[in-house]
Design an enzyme around this catalytic site. Sequence first.
Site, PDB file in Angstrom:
ATOM      1  N   SER A  62       0.832  -1.205   0.000  1.00 49.16           N
ATOM      2  CA  SER A  62       0.000   0.000   0.000  1.00 49.16           C
ATOM      3  C   SER A  62       0.864   1.251   0.000  1.00 49.16           C
ATOM      4  O   SER A  62       0.617   2.200  -0.753  1.00 49.16           O
ATOM      5  CB  SER A  62      -0.917  -0.006   1.227  1.00 49.16           C
ATOM      6  OG  SER A  62      -1.615   1.213   1.336  1.00 49.16           O
ATOM      7  N   ASP A 109       9.063  -3.540  -4.789  1.00 50.65           N
ATOM      8  CA  ASP A 109       8.308  -3.983  -3.610  1.00 50.65           C
ATOM      9  C   ASP A 109       8.615  -5.456  -3.354  1.00 50.65           C
ATOM     10  O   ASP A 109       8.113  -6.333  -4.058  1.00 50.65           O
ATOM     11  CB  ASP A 109       6.807  -3.755  -3.861  1.00 50.65           C
ATOM     12  CG  ASP A 109       5.932  -4.299  -2.747  1.00 50.65           C
ATOM     13  OD1 ASP A 109       6.463  -4.585  -1.657  1.00 50.65           O
ATOM     14  OD2 ASP A 109       4.715  -4.437  -2.965  1.00 50.65           O
ATOM     15  N   ASP A 124      -7.916  -7.441   3.115  1.00 50.05           N
ATOM     16  CA  ASP A 124      -7.857  -6.585   1.928  1.00 50.05           C
ATOM     17  C   ASP A 124      -7.131  -7.297   0.785  1.00 50.05           C
ATOM     18  O   ASP A 124      -7.565  -7.248  -0.379  1.00 50.05           O
ATOM     19  CB  ASP A 124      -7.153  -5.275   2.295  1.00 50.05           C
ATOM     20  CG  ASP A 124      -7.231  -4.244   1.187  1.00 50.05           C
ATOM     21  OD1 ASP A 124      -8.285  -4.149   0.534  1.00 50.05           O
ATOM     22  OD2 ASP A 124      -6.238  -3.523   0.969  1.00 50.05           O
ATOM     23  N   MET A 125      -6.035  -7.975   1.102  1.00 48.32           N
ATOM     24  CA  MET A 125      -5.287  -8.714   0.082  1.00 48.32           C
ATOM     25  C   MET A 125      -6.132  -9.834  -0.518  1.00 48.32           C
ATOM     26  O   MET A 125      -6.149 -10.033  -1.737  1.00 48.32           O
ATOM     27  CB  MET A 125      -4.006  -9.292   0.691  1.00 48.32           C
ATOM     28  CG  MET A 125      -2.961  -8.259   1.056  1.00 48.32           C
ATOM     29  SD  MET A 125      -1.591  -8.961   2.008  1.00 48.32           S
ATOM     30  CE  MET A 125      -0.789  -9.973   0.756  1.00 48.32           C
ATOM     31  N   HIS A 185     -18.542  24.263  -5.037  1.00 46.86           N
ATOM     32  CA  HIS A 185     -19.497  25.209  -4.464  1.00 46.86           C
ATOM     33  C   HIS A 185     -20.785  25.174  -5.283  1.00 46.86           C
ATOM     34  O   HIS A 185     -20.811  24.696  -6.430  1.00 46.86           O
ATOM     35  CB  HIS A 185     -18.909  26.621  -4.487  1.00 46.86           C
ATOM     36  CG  HIS A 185     -18.428  27.012  -5.859  1.00 46.86           C
ATOM     37  ND1 HIS A 185     -19.289  27.422  -6.863  1.00 46.86           N
ATOM     38  CD2 HIS A 185     -17.184  27.022  -6.394  1.00 46.86           C
ATOM     39  CE1 HIS A 185     -18.598  27.670  -7.957  1.00 46.86           C
ATOM     40  NE2 HIS A 185     -17.310  27.440  -7.702  1.00 46.86           N
ATOM     41  N   GLU A 243      -9.545  28.822  -5.825  1.00 40.87           N
ATOM     42  CA  GLU A 243      -9.547  28.451  -7.245  1.00 40.87           C
ATOM     43  C   GLU A 243      -8.261  28.884  -7.941  1.00 40.87           C
ATOM     44  O   GLU A 243      -7.568  29.812  -7.499  1.00 40.87           O
ATOM     45  CB  GLU A 243     -10.762  29.090  -7.938  1.00 40.87           C
ATOM     46  CG  GLU A 243     -10.901  28.792  -9.424  1.00 40.87           C
ATOM     47  CD  GLU A 243     -11.033  27.306  -9.766  1.00 40.87           C
ATOM     48  OE1 GLU A 243     -10.105  26.554  -9.431  1.00 40.87           O
ATOM     49  OE2 GLU A 243     -12.040  26.923 -10.394  1.00 40.87           O
ATOM     50  N   TYR A 269     -14.520  32.860 -21.588  1.00 43.80           N
ATOM     51  CA  TYR A 269     -13.601  32.206 -22.523  1.00 43.80           C
ATOM     52  C   TYR A 269     -13.732  32.798 -23.921  1.00 43.80           C
ATOM     53  O   TYR A 269     -12.738  32.939 -24.648  1.00 43.80           O
ATOM     54  CB  TYR A 269     -13.851  30.698 -22.550  1.00 43.80           C
ATOM     55  CG  TYR A 269     -13.346  29.986 -21.320  1.00 43.80           C
ATOM     56  CD1 TYR A 269     -11.980  29.913 -21.050  1.00 43.80           C
ATOM     57  CD2 TYR A 269     -14.226  29.380 -20.421  1.00 43.80           C
ATOM     58  CE1 TYR A 269     -11.505  29.267 -19.924  1.00 43.80           C
ATOM     59  CE2 TYR A 269     -13.761  28.727 -19.286  1.00 43.80           C
ATOM     60  CZ  TYR A 269     -12.399  28.675 -19.041  1.00 43.80           C
ATOM     61  OH  TYR A 269     -11.930  28.039 -17.917  1.00 43.80           O
ATOM     62  N   GLU A 285      -4.688  29.967 -27.549  1.00 44.25           N
ATOM     63  CA  GLU A 285      -4.081  28.853 -28.277  1.00 44.25           C
ATOM     64  C   GLU A 285      -3.046  28.133 -27.419  1.00 44.25           C
ATOM     65  O   GLU A 285      -2.987  26.893 -27.398  1.00 44.25           O
ATOM     66  CB  GLU A 285      -3.423  29.365 -29.560  1.00 44.25           C
ATOM     67  CG  GLU A 285      -2.827  28.250 -30.412  1.00 44.25           C
ATOM     68  CD  GLU A 285      -2.164  28.772 -31.677  1.00 44.25           C
ATOM     69  OE1 GLU A 285      -1.731  27.934 -32.489  1.00 44.25           O
ATOM     70  OE2 GLU A 285      -2.062  30.001 -31.840  1.00 44.25           O
TER      71      GLU A 285
END
Length: 408
Positions: A24, A88, A130-131, A214, A285, A296, A308
């Site tokens: 993990s 790993d 989990d495995m 929002h 933001e 835009y 562009e």
Amino acid sequence: MKDIEGLLGLCVCFVGLPASGKTSSAMKLSRYLTWMSVSTHLYDTKEIDNSLSENSNSDSENLAKTLSPIFDNLESVFKKGTDVAILDFNQCTLKFRKSIVELAKARNMLLMFVEVVCTNQKIIDENITDMCQHSPYFKSFPFEESKNKILDSIHEYEKHYTPLSEAEECTFVRIVDFGAELIVHKLENYLESRIVYYLSNLRTRRRSIWLSRHGESQFNVEGKIGGDSSLSPQGLKYAALLPEYVAKFSIGEKGLTVWTSSMARTIQTARHLNCQKLEWRALDELDAGTCDGFTYDYIEQNFPHEAELRNNDKFHYRYRGGESYMDVVRRLEPIIMELERQGDVFIICHQAILRCIYGYYHNLSLEELPFINVPLHTIIKLTPMTYETIEERVTVPISAVSTQRGKH
């Protein structure tokens, strides 16, 4: 890093017992480095690991022979532009590590070991489950059969286990019980220190992160970018309904923390939620700079060259006096670190910000981030697991404009 003495790259070698949380941690590190624009390769060592396990008494010559193909492959990967390779292994013997050190040194690779140790039996049992359920190597077998295989492998690896020590004179970090104890030895560069910092923030608790933009804002309605406008009438309706849908989504306000940006529209959206709220300027933001407050269409008509440039490379393009998506990712790094330590969190912020957070948890490429669809008036639930992030979405039935723009 590659410019230092002709080094090929950094090899991060995870070692430790199965079900310790090692895999993990390795997968999360790969995801984090990729998100931070570090070219990373996560190497599948399962077949080699099995071969080493079957020949646990191999001498150094045979070990090197078994491991050499991995490092031959990594040499090629590094030469193609990769900065970090992650291995790993379940092996954790002194003989094994000496072979790894020699192979990396012979190819002029930096090497860092990460030993992951877990002494909490409850966490080990959860990891085994989990495995059995999610690992591509075990999930196709009956649960009890997989469980017994994992327990047997733990028992076998324990017989030959030798912890890392300072006497080995190699770079390593030893993490016990997910940060309860941390031993760091001989870090050599900034990237290694960032890796240690990230790994030290990881926790095992199962939790979910809820994301929402929002409510619809006045600027959304007018098609303008940036600004600090208030919610539109539809956005106010969304804010009023949000507590009801939080309850329906099984979030529950008790124990839930809401994170917002410092901007008016996110604070207004969260105001009816009866729980702890935190404002983060890091969640503001993307800064549109000199284009703030423009549509835009206006930008394309009056600044065609800028439009562009942005259309050609939306992730790296930086507004004049503003930010790029890459800048936002850098800004969000402390947020990601804190999220890894937290329980359930509901983040209410902005389109570009949520795209970057969403992309981190789904391990998406940086080029994909600016085009992820994060609609208004939608709650996204992300539950990070070892091998994937599970996603659920709920759309609140309050109409809103669409701000999604496709690739040009």
